[in-house]
Motif scaffolding. Structure first.
Motif, PDB file in Angstrom:
ATOM      1  N   ARG A 142       0.767  -1.258   0.032  1.00  0.00           N
ATOM      2  CA  ARG A 142      -0.153  -0.159   0.149  1.00  0.00           C
ATOM      3  C   ARG A 142       0.887   1.153  -0.069  1.00  0.00           C
ATOM      4  NH1 ARG A 142      -2.691  -0.324   6.069  1.00  0.00           N
ATOM      5  NH2 ARG A 142      -0.605   0.184   7.457  1.00  0.00           N
ATOM      6  N   GLN A 143       0.366   2.323  -0.573  1.00  0.00           N
ATOM      7  CA  GLN A 143       1.013   3.635  -0.435  1.00  0.00           C
ATOM      8  C   GLN A 143       0.098   4.634  -0.025  1.00  0.00           C
ATOM      9  OE1 GLN A 143       3.008   4.475  -4.102  1.00  0.00           O
ATOM     10  NE2 GLN A 143       4.328   6.231  -3.168  1.00  0.00           N
ATOM     11  N   ALA A 144       0.171   5.409   1.088  1.00  0.00           N
ATOM     12  CA  ALA A 144      -0.350   6.532   1.622  1.00  0.00           C
ATOM     13  C   ALA A 144       0.075   7.739   0.772  1.00  0.00           C
ATOM     14  CB  ALA A 144      -0.500   6.521   3.045  1.00  0.00           C
ATOM     15  N   PRO A 145      -0.991   8.772   0.901  1.00  0.00           N
ATOM     16  CA  PRO A 145      -0.396  10.064   0.048  1.00  0.00           C
ATOM     17  C   PRO A 145       0.938  10.633   1.154  1.00  0.00           C
ATOM     18  CG  PRO A 145      -2.621  10.067   0.174  1.00  0.00           C
ATOM     19  CD  PRO A 145      -2.107   8.700   1.222  1.00  0.00           C
ATOM     20  N   GLY A 146       1.840  10.851   0.260  1.00  0.00           N
ATOM     21  CA  GLY A 146       3.065  11.501   0.866  1.00  0.00           C
ATOM     22  C   GLY A 146       4.016  10.481   1.390  1.00  0.00           C
ATOM     23  N   GLU A 186       4.647   0.497   1.056  1.00  0.00           N
ATOM     24  CA  GLU A 186       4.995  -0.446   2.030  1.00  0.00           C
ATOM     25  C   GLU A 186       4.317  -1.948   1.789  1.00  0.00           C
ATOM     26  OE1 GLU A 186       3.655   0.520   5.991  1.00  0.00           O
ATOM     27  OE2 GLU A 186       1.868   0.990   5.315  1.00  0.00           O
ATOM     28  N   LEU A 187       5.170  -2.899   2.200  1.00  0.00           N
ATOM     29  CA  LEU A 187       4.390  -4.120   2.304  1.00  0.00           C
ATOM     30  C   LEU A 187       3.659  -4.467   3.284  1.00  0.00           C
ATOM     31  CD1 LEU A 187       4.711  -7.251   0.862  1.00  0.00           C
ATOM     32  CD2 LEU A 187       6.411  -7.474   2.687  1.00  0.00           C
ATOM     33  N   VAL A 188       2.299  -4.779   3.108  1.00  0.00           N
ATOM     34  CA  VAL A 188       1.278  -4.999   3.909  1.00  0.00           C
ATOM     35  C   VAL A 188       1.633  -6.501   4.449  1.00  0.00           C
ATOM     36  CG1 VAL A 188      -1.032  -5.051   4.414  1.00  0.00           C
ATOM     37  CG2 VAL A 188       0.035  -3.074   2.901  1.00  0.00           C
ATOM     38  N   ALA A 189       1.395  -7.560   3.439  1.00  0.00           N
ATOM     39  CA  ALA A 189       1.270  -8.989   3.551  1.00  0.00           C
ATOM     40  C   ALA A 189       1.852  -9.517   2.584  1.00  0.00           C
ATOM     41  CB  ALA A 189      -0.246  -9.201   4.022  1.00  0.00           C
ATOM     42  N   ALA A 190       2.318 -10.849   2.940  1.00  0.00           N
ATOM     43  CA  ALA A 190       2.687 -11.826   1.805  1.00  0.00           C
ATOM     44  C   ALA A 190       2.170 -13.304   2.205  1.00  0.00           C
ATOM     45  CB  ALA A 190       4.145 -11.675   1.868  1.00  0.00           C
ATOM     46  N   ILE A 191       2.028 -13.883   1.350  1.00  0.00           N
ATOM     47  CA  ILE A 191       1.698 -15.236   1.188  1.00  0.00           C
ATOM     48  C   ILE A 191       2.473 -16.297   0.299  1.00  0.00           C
ATOM     49  CG2 ILE A 191      -0.289 -15.172  -0.278  1.00  0.00           C
ATOM     50  CD1 ILE A 191      -1.564 -17.100   1.494  1.00  0.00           C
ATOM     51  N   THR A 192       3.243 -17.236   0.959  1.00  0.00           N
ATOM     52  CA  THR A 192       3.853 -18.228  -0.059  1.00  0.00           C
ATOM     53  C   THR A 192       3.044 -19.243  -0.767  1.00  0.00           C
ATOM     54  OG1 THR A 192       4.227 -19.839   1.585  1.00  0.00           O
ATOM     55  CG2 THR A 192       5.872 -18.087   1.549  1.00  0.00           C
ATOM     56  N   THR A 224       2.331 -17.265   5.798  1.00  0.00           N
ATOM     57  CA  THR A 224       2.059 -15.530   5.663  1.00  0.00           C
ATOM     58  C   THR A 224       2.763 -14.717   6.705  1.00  0.00           C
ATOM     59  OG1 THR A 224       0.468 -15.768   7.505  1.00  0.00           O
ATOM     60  CG2 THR A 224      -0.272 -16.152   5.134  1.00  0.00           C
ATOM     61  N   ASN A 225       3.233 -13.499   6.233  1.00  0.00           N
ATOM     62  CA  ASN A 225       3.601 -12.878   7.257  1.00  0.00           C
ATOM     63  C   ASN A 225       2.930 -11.420   7.032  1.00  0.00           C
ATOM     64  OD1 ASN A 225       5.780 -12.513   4.853  1.00  0.00           O
ATOM     65  ND2 ASN A 225       5.958 -10.590   5.584  1.00  0.00           N
ATOM     66  N   TYR A 226       3.000 -10.392   8.090  1.00  0.00           N
ATOM     67  CA  TYR A 226       2.160  -9.177   7.968  1.00  0.00           C
ATOM     68  C   TYR A 226       3.168  -8.229   8.353  1.00  0.00           C
ATOM     69  CZ  TYR A 226      -1.792 -12.231   7.359  1.00  0.00           C
ATOM     70  OH  TYR A 226      -2.696 -13.048   7.102  1.00  0.00           O
ATOM     71  N   ALA A 227       2.657  -6.874   8.004  1.00  0.00           N
ATOM     72  CA  ALA A 227       3.306  -5.700   8.708  1.00  0.00           C
ATOM     73  C   ALA A 227       2.954  -5.476   9.972  1.00  0.00           C
ATOM     74  CB  ALA A 227       2.815  -4.551   7.731  1.00  0.00           C
ATOM     75  N   SER A 269       1.664  -3.331  11.511  1.00  0.00           N
ATOM     76  CA  SER A 269       0.497  -2.243  11.996  1.00  0.00           C
ATOM     77  C   SER A 269      -0.667  -2.987  11.419  1.00  0.00           C
ATOM     78  CB  SER A 269       0.764  -1.127  10.650  1.00  0.00           C
ATOM     79  OG  SER A 269       0.935  -1.451   9.383  1.00  0.00           O
ATOM     80  N   VAL A 270      -0.675  -4.378  10.624  1.00  0.00           N
ATOM     81  CA  VAL A 270      -1.980  -4.873  10.347  1.00  0.00           C
ATOM     82  C   VAL A 270      -2.355  -6.026  10.992  1.00  0.00           C
ATOM     83  CG1 VAL A 270      -1.832  -3.454   8.143  1.00  0.00           C
ATOM     84  CG2 VAL A 270      -1.129  -6.039   8.326  1.00  0.00           C
ATOM     85  N   LYS A 271      -1.253  -6.617  11.753  1.00  0.00           N
ATOM     86  CA  LYS A 271      -1.240  -7.872  12.334  1.00  0.00           C
ATOM     87  C   LYS A 271      -2.504  -8.124  13.321  1.00  0.00           C
ATOM     88  CE  LYS A 271       3.362  -9.484  12.536  1.00  0.00           C
ATOM     89  NZ  LYS A 271       4.787  -9.803  13.408  1.00  0.00           N
ATOM     90  N   GLY A 272      -3.278  -9.264  13.078  1.00  0.00           N
ATOM     91  CA  GLY A 272      -4.642  -9.252  13.671  1.00  0.00           C
ATOM     92  C   GLY A 272      -5.718  -8.766  13.203  1.00  0.00           C
ATOM     93  N   ARG A 273      -5.633  -7.939  12.167  1.00  0.00           N
ATOM     94  CA  ARG A 273      -6.769  -7.178  11.575  1.00  0.00           C
ATOM     95  C   ARG A 273      -6.853  -7.661  10.130  1.00  0.00           C
ATOM     96  NH1 ARG A 273      -6.795  -1.821  10.610  1.00  0.00           N
ATOM     97  NH2 ARG A 273      -4.329  -1.786  10.681  1.00  0.00           N
ATOM     98  N   PHE A 274      -5.853  -7.719   9.558  1.00  0.00           N
ATOM     99  CA  PHE A 274      -5.732  -8.340   8.103  1.00  0.00           C
ATOM    100  C   PHE A 274      -5.370  -9.704   7.930  1.00  0.00           C
ATOM    101  CE2 PHE A 274      -4.718  -3.926   5.996  1.00  0.00           C
ATOM    102  CZ  PHE A 274      -5.665  -3.259   6.760  1.00  0.00           C
ATOM    103  N   THR A 275      -5.917 -10.323   6.802  1.00  0.00           N
ATOM    104  CA  THR A 275      -5.517 -11.845   6.579  1.00  0.00           C
ATOM    105  C   THR A 275      -5.408 -11.856   5.005  1.00  0.00           C
ATOM    106  OG1 THR A 275      -6.962 -12.746   8.394  1.00  0.00           O
ATOM    107  CG2 THR A 275      -6.413 -14.036   6.509  1.00  0.00           C
TER     108      THR A 275
END
Length: 114
Positions: free
Chosen positions: A38-42, A46-52, A57-60, A62-68
């Motif tokens: 994701r890229q926020a204004p300004g 950044e990498l948010v999440a990845a899956i093999t 999986t691995n997560y940033a 800032s999103v652990k526990g909220r994003f899947t």
């Protein structure tokens, strides 16, 4: 040049949910670790999440526990389920290989606002 197409973004209130989708060519999908960025204004992308390919999986932080992140190997599609969204999650979201090697697409805008 391969370019992935993201979908599923939109405007949502804080605490809401969205599900992003991204389909990839099978020849790539079947061997690739896929990721959401994701890229926020300004800010930098950044990498948010990845899956093999095996589903690890691995997560940033800032999103652990909220994003899947998940993948459907039969549909060559990677998903990002986003729950408990916060205003700071507002950004353009992109999918790519975990290495970021493919050309970046248009992304899908996610706006979290009341």
């Amino acid at each position: 040049q391969v370019q992935l197409v993201e979908s599923g973004g939109g405007l949502v209130q804080p605490g809401g949910s969205l599900r992003l989708s991204c389909a990839a060519p099978r020849i790539i999908f079947r061997i690739a670790t896929m990721a959401w960025y994701r890229q926020a204004p300004g800010k930098q992308r950044e990498l948010v999440a990845a899956i093999t390919t095996g589903g690890n999986t691995n997560y940033a932080d800032s999103v652990k526990g909220r994003f899947t992140i998940s993948r459907d190997n039969a549909k060559n599609t990677v998903y990002l389920q986003m729950n408990s969204l916060k205003p700071e999650d507002t950004a353009v979201y992109y999918c790519n290989l975990a290495s970021g090697a493919l050309a970046w697409g248009q992304g899908t805008q996610v706006t979290v606002s009341s």
